[in-house]
Design a protein around this motif. Structure first.
Motif: not given
Length: 508
Positions: A337-345, A352-361, A383-386
């Motif tokens: 979960v990151v802020d507007d500057e891309g730093r983890e909160v 903003e929620a971000q994900g990665r892993g084997p299931g990444l497109m 593109r979700d707020l969590v």
């Protein structure tokens, strides 16, 4: 490059050898055992190869849910191809666009979709019926664009976003992602040979194809394929076939609850052990009613086709969901979960929620610009707020794109909807922002009333004000007979709600 889809098919072949007569697929045409399923998969794959199909070619599938849908999909993969799933309910323009943009060597159709596909084709492209008396393919095109060879894994699926005002996005899914999804969901949801999964979700959607159907087959269970998501059909399938697992969107469960609330002779749903909702915000009031009818809670599956699986529940750890939470992050995938500057909160903070892993497109088909916009440093932007609480449960606050800005303050429609859903007079609600001369936007709630209820805007406002900041409380309530739905996914179409409420007649 290894082919992980071959590994998936090998698991199904093993089930065919060990339990040949165990039901793999059930639809209105009857039951297909594992041995017969894999025999037909092999036969159809041979037909495709003899017609000229070569590995890495794309084959589109435009059809309603059925046993033959899954058999045909598996056959394309066995023949080495990449499957392109397109919603049969797509409007003509979207259907034409999807077929033309994917540039498949062959289009597979069923009886229902065949006329629409024929009308939508803009050039000569071979088609074949998946539900005829015999599966026959006369030819495939040899002049289609090549599949990308610069990606990190093998392209095995292109599936389209449901789309609204924009063109559907063509999401490229790898063999690694599909196998990882089947393995992860089988493990986290504890799927097994005894499970019978009712699939009313469209199989053109990853939730209906991979998360439910493919995972169930990977576990050696049974897929019960329904062409429609009508409440009585779903309930009959659970009762008649002793369904154990039901996946759906919130709207589907809400309709089921309303049906059960007004049904005198309740169906036998004692076989159910797992219910999972995804694709929409929770409606806890409706889910509570569902649990009262079935004794089974509705758990969440939060992810995106672009990055799956991501967040869900293990029913043995949390048979009842944590109020307002979508679950915890699954093994193998990463979440931040990151802020507007891309730093983890910090934990507990919204970002903003971000994900990665084997299931990444692998990216969006033939669209590097949109792909680049969706990614940051190898992470997919949800593109979700969590926010993530201290125990690791993920709470989805709302969609960034749905955010209402009133007097400079951000308001999540999902947060307001969660509160209003709990009022006894409300069966369903969608909250949107409409223009306001002073504050920029005002909060308006489209409400579907519970049976026998009347609109009391003051009571709803007081109820909302007890749990929300004053600027988040809707200033208007508009009664609708039903909320507009996306015809492909069955989810509430928020843009259609906004357009409906913006019409002068809506609030006259």
């Amino acid at each position: 490059m290894d082919d992980r889809m071959a590994d998936y098919l090998a698991v199904l072949e093993n089930s065919a050898a060990e339990t040949p007569d165990h039901p793999a697929l059930i639809d209105e045409g009857g039951t297909v055992g594992y041995r017969d399923m894999m025999t037909e998969v092999g036969r159809r794959a041979d037909v495709l190869v003899r017609a000229g199909m070569v590995p890495r070619q794309r084959v589109a599938l435009v059809a309603e849910n059925s046993a033959r849908f899954l058999i045909s999909a598996l056959a394309v993969w066995k023949a080495g191809g990449a499957l392109v799933t397109i919603y049969p309910s797509s409007a003509k323009d979207d259907l034409s666009y999807s077929i033309a943009s994917a540039d498949p060597a062959l289009v597979l159709v069923d009886r229902v979709s065949a006329p629409a596909v024929a009308d939508a084709l803009t050039d000569h492209r071979p088609t074949a019926m998946i539900d005829g008396e015999d599966f026959t393919v006369n030819s495939v095109r040899a002049d289609t664009a090549p599949s990308p060879d610069h990606v990190r894994a093998r392209l095995r699926l292109i599936t389209y976003s449901s789309g609204t005002t924009n063109r559907p996005k063509a999401i490229m899914v790898s063999d690694v992602a599909l196998l990882n999804g089947a393995e992860t969901f089988t493990s986290v949801w504890h799927l097994g040979r005894e499970d019978r999964t009712v699939v009313a979700l469209p199989m053109a959607w990853l939730f209906g194809l991979a998360s439910t159907s493919m995972a169930t087959l990977y576990a050696g269970g049974t897929v019960i394929a329904l062409r429609r998501s009508r409440p009585q059909m779903i309930l009959d399938a659970i009762a008649d076939h002793r369904g154990t697992f039901l996946g759906g969107v919130t709207t589907m469960f809400t309709k089921l609850v309303r049906h059960l609330d007004t049904t005198v002779d309740k169906p036998d749903m004692s076989s159910l052990r797992l219910c999972v909702s995804g694709g929409e915000a929770r409606n806890d009031a409706a889910f509570d009613r569902w649990a009262s009818h079935t004794s089974v809670s509705v758990l969440d599956n939060y992810c995106a086709t672009e990055c799956f699986p991501l967040v869900t529940y293990d029913p043995t750890v949390d048979p009842t969901p944590v109020r307002g939470a979508a679950g915890t992050v699954v093994p193998t995938n990463e979440f931040r979960v990151v802020d507007d500057e891309g730093r983890e909160v910090e934990r507990g903070m919204v970002g903003e929620a971000q994900g990665r892993g084997p299931g990444l497109m692998l990216g969006y088909w033939d669209d590097p610009t949109t792909t680049a916009e969706a990614m940051v440093d190898g992470w997919y932007r949800m593109r979700d707020l969590v926010r993530v609480d201290e125990r690791g449960y993920v709470h989805v606050v709302g969609r960034l794109s749905d955010m209402i800005i009133r007097g400079g303050s951000n308001i999540s429609p999902a947060e307001v909807e969660r509160v209003l859903h709990c009022h006894a007079s409300v069966r369903a609600v969608a909250v949107v922002g409409l223009p306001d001369e002073i504050y920029g936007q005002k909060v308006v709630a489209a409400v579907v009333l519970a049976d026998g209820a009347a609109l009391d805007a003051d009571a709803l406002g007081t109820f909302a004000a007890e749990q929300l900041a004053s600027f988040k409380v809707p200033t208007e309530y508009v009664v609708l007979d039903a909320l507009p739905q996306n015809t492909t996914s069955g989810k509430v179409d928020r843009r259609a709600v906004t357009a409906l409420l913006a019409a002068p007649s809506a609030r006259s």
